[in-house]
Scaffold this motif. Structure first.
Motif, PDB file in Angstrom:
ATOM      1  N   SER A  81       0.711  -1.233   0.136  1.00 38.86           N
ATOM      2  CA  SER A  81       0.122  -0.077  -0.449  1.00 38.86           C
ATOM      3  C   SER A  81       0.911   1.585   0.356  1.00 38.86           C
ATOM      4  O   SER A  81       0.467   2.100  -0.580  1.00 38.86           O
ATOM      5  N   ASP A 136      -1.489   8.087   3.690  1.00 34.15           N
ATOM      6  CA  ASP A 136      -1.816   6.360   2.945  1.00 34.15           C
ATOM      7  C   ASP A 136      -3.430   6.466   3.759  1.00 34.15           C
ATOM      8  O   ASP A 136      -3.809   5.165   4.570  1.00 34.15           O
ATOM      9  N   GLY A 137      -4.681   7.226   3.664  1.00 31.40           N
ATOM     10  CA  GLY A 137      -6.053   6.189   4.153  1.00 31.40           C
ATOM     11  C   GLY A 137      -6.787   8.219   3.520  1.00 31.40           C
ATOM     12  O   GLY A 137      -6.198   9.401   3.501  1.00 31.40           O
ATOM     13  N   GLU A 138      -7.847   8.462   4.268  1.00 30.28           N
ATOM     14  CA  GLU A 138      -8.783   9.478   3.861  1.00 30.28           C
ATOM     15  C   GLU A 138      -9.433   9.785   5.630  1.00 30.28           C
ATOM     16  O   GLU A 138      -9.547   9.772   6.417  1.00 30.28           O
ATOM     17  N   ASP A 157      -4.674  13.528   2.405  1.00 24.52           N
ATOM     18  CA  ASP A 157      -5.247  12.063   2.251  1.00 24.52           C
ATOM     19  C   ASP A 157      -4.881  11.915   1.010  1.00 24.52           C
ATOM     20  O   ASP A 157      -4.440  12.499   0.073  1.00 24.52           O
ATOM     21  N   ARG A 158      -5.134  10.624   0.744  1.00 25.02           N
ATOM     22  CA  ARG A 158      -4.738   9.383  -0.183  1.00 25.02           C
ATOM     23  C   ARG A 158      -6.307   9.909  -1.349  1.00 25.02           C
ATOM     24  O   ARG A 158      -5.377  10.563  -2.300  1.00 25.02           O
ATOM     25  N   THR A 159      -7.540  11.082  -0.460  1.00 25.54           N
ATOM     26  CA  THR A 159      -8.227  11.394  -1.656  1.00 25.54           C
ATOM     27  C   THR A 159      -7.472  12.668  -2.182  1.00 25.54           C
ATOM     28  O   THR A 159      -7.710  12.600  -3.828  1.00 25.54           O
ATOM     29  N   ARG A 319      -7.392   0.657  -5.240  1.00 25.95           N
ATOM     30  CA  ARG A 319      -7.850   0.088  -4.179  1.00 25.95           C
ATOM     31  C   ARG A 319      -8.144   1.622  -3.161  1.00 25.95           C
ATOM     32  O   ARG A 319      -7.003   2.877  -3.366  1.00 25.95           O
ATOM     33  N   HIS A 320      -9.521   1.696  -1.895  1.00 25.47           N
ATOM     34  CA  HIS A 320     -10.416   2.689  -1.641  1.00 25.47           C
ATOM     35  C   HIS A 320     -10.360   3.807  -2.449  1.00 25.47           C
ATOM     36  O   HIS A 320      -9.794   5.065  -2.852  1.00 25.47           O
ATOM     37  N   PRO A 322     -11.560   7.021  -4.065  1.00 27.28           N
ATOM     38  CA  PRO A 322     -12.517   8.158  -3.305  1.00 27.28           C
ATOM     39  C   PRO A 322     -14.200   7.736  -4.120  1.00 27.28           C
ATOM     40  O   PRO A 322     -14.272   8.106  -5.380  1.00 27.28           O
ATOM     41  N   HIS A 323     -14.136   8.117  -3.344  1.00 26.69           N
ATOM     42  CA  HIS A 323     -16.295   7.913  -3.750  1.00 26.69           C
ATOM     43  C   HIS A 323     -16.896   8.918  -4.071  1.00 26.69           C
ATOM     44  O   HIS A 323     -17.422   8.896  -5.368  1.00 26.69           O
ATOM     45  N   ALA A 359     -10.070  -5.200  -5.611  1.00 31.14           N
ATOM     46  CA  ALA A 359     -10.495  -3.488  -5.898  1.00 31.14           C
ATOM     47  C   ALA A 359     -11.430  -3.424  -6.980  1.00 31.14           C
ATOM     48  O   ALA A 359     -12.126  -2.737  -6.753  1.00 31.14           O
TER      49      ALA A 359
END
Length: 481
Positions: A81, A136-138, A157-159, A319-320, A322-323, A359
């Protein structure tokens, strides 16, 4: 304790206590020393000679420190990651100085890493001269605010990082509108002032010419900005809805002509555009970078028997994802949900190809495309070892194995696509006069010709066609199925 081994500056600091490389247990069973440690991930430094300046929320992503929180999975998962985050940061035009990972049962609600680790990261930032820390995250708005107060540098952040990359790569009017919408949705709950610049009130004529609605008791600058962002979001949604209508009209036109459609989807940088070029000579941009393709490309091509179908190249997933991006790009991703066949491209040379597949399928479920027939295509086999191929073949029975770079397996893939496309439902046996060559051409283009003979009266065809074409051919022969 902070492990600083493998540092590019040559200093040596003690490693964290505990057997870090031991086989992973369940998330809750690790030692207290491991949970409380930051661990440097070696080998993620980059030296860029030309660092592109990136502006997003007045950020400059230049010299960055990466920070990850490892809450589940193995040490290898956590490192992969961070490696992907480093690739994202480089794509955005940054120079990665350090990469740190901390093991916790869950992120700290206030500072994501805990106050003590935040202070340790602040010292590392000061030592390296970094001007941005990428997590590495929101991060929640509160975490973002707290971390900036502690670290004294910009926190991303990652987003935000992925949104920044999309903003750089969007070229079409629709793509730019979709990215801006996603950015606005992300920014709205995170508006804050540096200093107290956004907390002051403005009333009467001092309201910056805001006009009706901004005079009287006054509103703070942050309230004004929020109102403007909401207004912009509403306008962008209307624009994108209009573009989605045009896209749906084009799709309906292809449906009326009974043209089958194939969508190419997969993880970012898996080789989707390269494969499209191989199959259709599309000539689209191919670049060894994440999210090189944002705007969908639709090209017509033919099966080996001459039947026409369309192929659509789409934005890569990650991966992940952003929504906000999934929501903004929904009209574009409808091309995948409406396809007759989905080519799911997998980078076989990646360290975790099965993780990539999972993913991508998460995003496919979000856009209601999980029901589309799927064909797994493992790309970049020329970069795989024999052991990797054997292991992946067991995990992916029925997959196609190709190399878009060398052309290996492309002909076999064309044959399988032709076999997996939906077949017309009506069998006909007709004798078409020579002055109706347009009908013969339609049968070749939109149907499946089984036999063709040239007689004195015209062209005799047995073929499979759709109901509309069968009706046009009815006066020239019989419907036999």
């Amino acid at each position: 304790m902070v492990d600083q081994t493998g540092d590019a500056r040559g200093d040596t600091r003690p490693a964290p206590a505990g057997n870090w490389d031991a086989p992973d247990d369940t998330t809750g069973s690790y030692a207290l020393e491991e949970r409380g440690a930051l661990r440097r991930v070696a080998g993620l430094g980059t030296e860029l000679t030309d660092v592109t300046e990136v502006e997003y929320r007045q950020l400059r992503l230049e010299r960055v420190v990466l920070v990850g929180v490892w809450t589940e999975g193995t040490a290898a998962d956590a490192q992969r990651s961070l490696v992907e985050l480093a690739a994202l940061a480089e794509t955005a035009g940054s120079e990665v100085l350090e990469a740190l990972v901390q093991r916790r049962d869950k992120p700290d609600p206030a500072t994501y890493v805990g106050s003590g680790k935040a202070n340790e990261i602040r010292d590392i930032v000061a030592d390296t001269g970094a001007d941005t820390v990428v997590f590495d995250g929101e991060l929640t708005p509160g975490q973002l605010n707290q971390l900036e107060k502690v670290l004294k540098v910009k926190v991303v952040d990652r987003t935000a990082l992925i949104l920044d990359i999309f903003a750089q790569h969007a070229t079409s009017r629709e793509g730019k509108a979709q990215v801006e919408l996603a950015q606005m949705q992300y920014m709205l709950p995170r508006l804050r002032g540096w200093g107290e610049s956004l907390s002051r009130q403005a009333g009467g004529r001092v309201a910056g010419g805001g006009g009706i609605g901004t005079r009287g008791p006054g509103e703070t600058k942050i309230e004004t900005d929020r109102r403007r962002i909401r207004s912009r979001v509403s306008k962008l949604r209307k624009e994108i809805a209009g573009m989605a209508t045009a896209r749906a009209t084009q799709r309906n036109s292809r449906d009326r002509n009974a043209t089958p459609s194939v969508a190419i989807a997969g993880y970012t940088n898996a080789g989707k555009s390269s494969l499209l070029n191989r199959l259709t000579d599309a000539g689209v941009l191919v670049q060894d970078a994440l999210f090189a393709t944002l705007d969908p490309t639709v090209r017509r091509t033919q099966t080996p028997e001459g039947r026409e179908y369309t192929m659509t190249d789409t934005v890569g997933f990650v991966r992940h994802l952003p929504h906000q991006l999934v929501d903004a790009f929904r009209s574009t991703l409808e091309e995948v949900a409406a396809a007759d066949l989905l080519l799911h491209i997998v980078d076989g040379s990646d360290a975790d190809p099965l993780g990539q597949i999972d993913a991508v399928r998460v995003v496919l479920r979000e856009i209601d495309a999980a029901a589309v027939p799927e064909l797994i295509v493992v790309n970049k086999v020329d970069a795989m070892t024999e052991d990797d191929v054997l292991a992946l073949r067991q995990a992916l029975p029925g997959a196609m194995w190709v190399s878009a770079r060398t052309g290996e397996g492309i002909d076999a893939l064309r044959d399988v696509i032709a076999a997996r496309l939906p077949h017309p439902a009506v069998d006909v046996d007709v004798l078409v006069p020579y002055d109706r060559g347009d009908l013969v051409a339609r049968v070749h283009r939109d149907g499946e010709v089984l036999t063709e003979e040239h007689a004195a009266e015209g062209t005799r065809l047995t073929a499979r066609v759709d109901a509309g074409l069968a009706a046009a051919l009815e006066e020239y022969g019989a419907q036999i199925g």
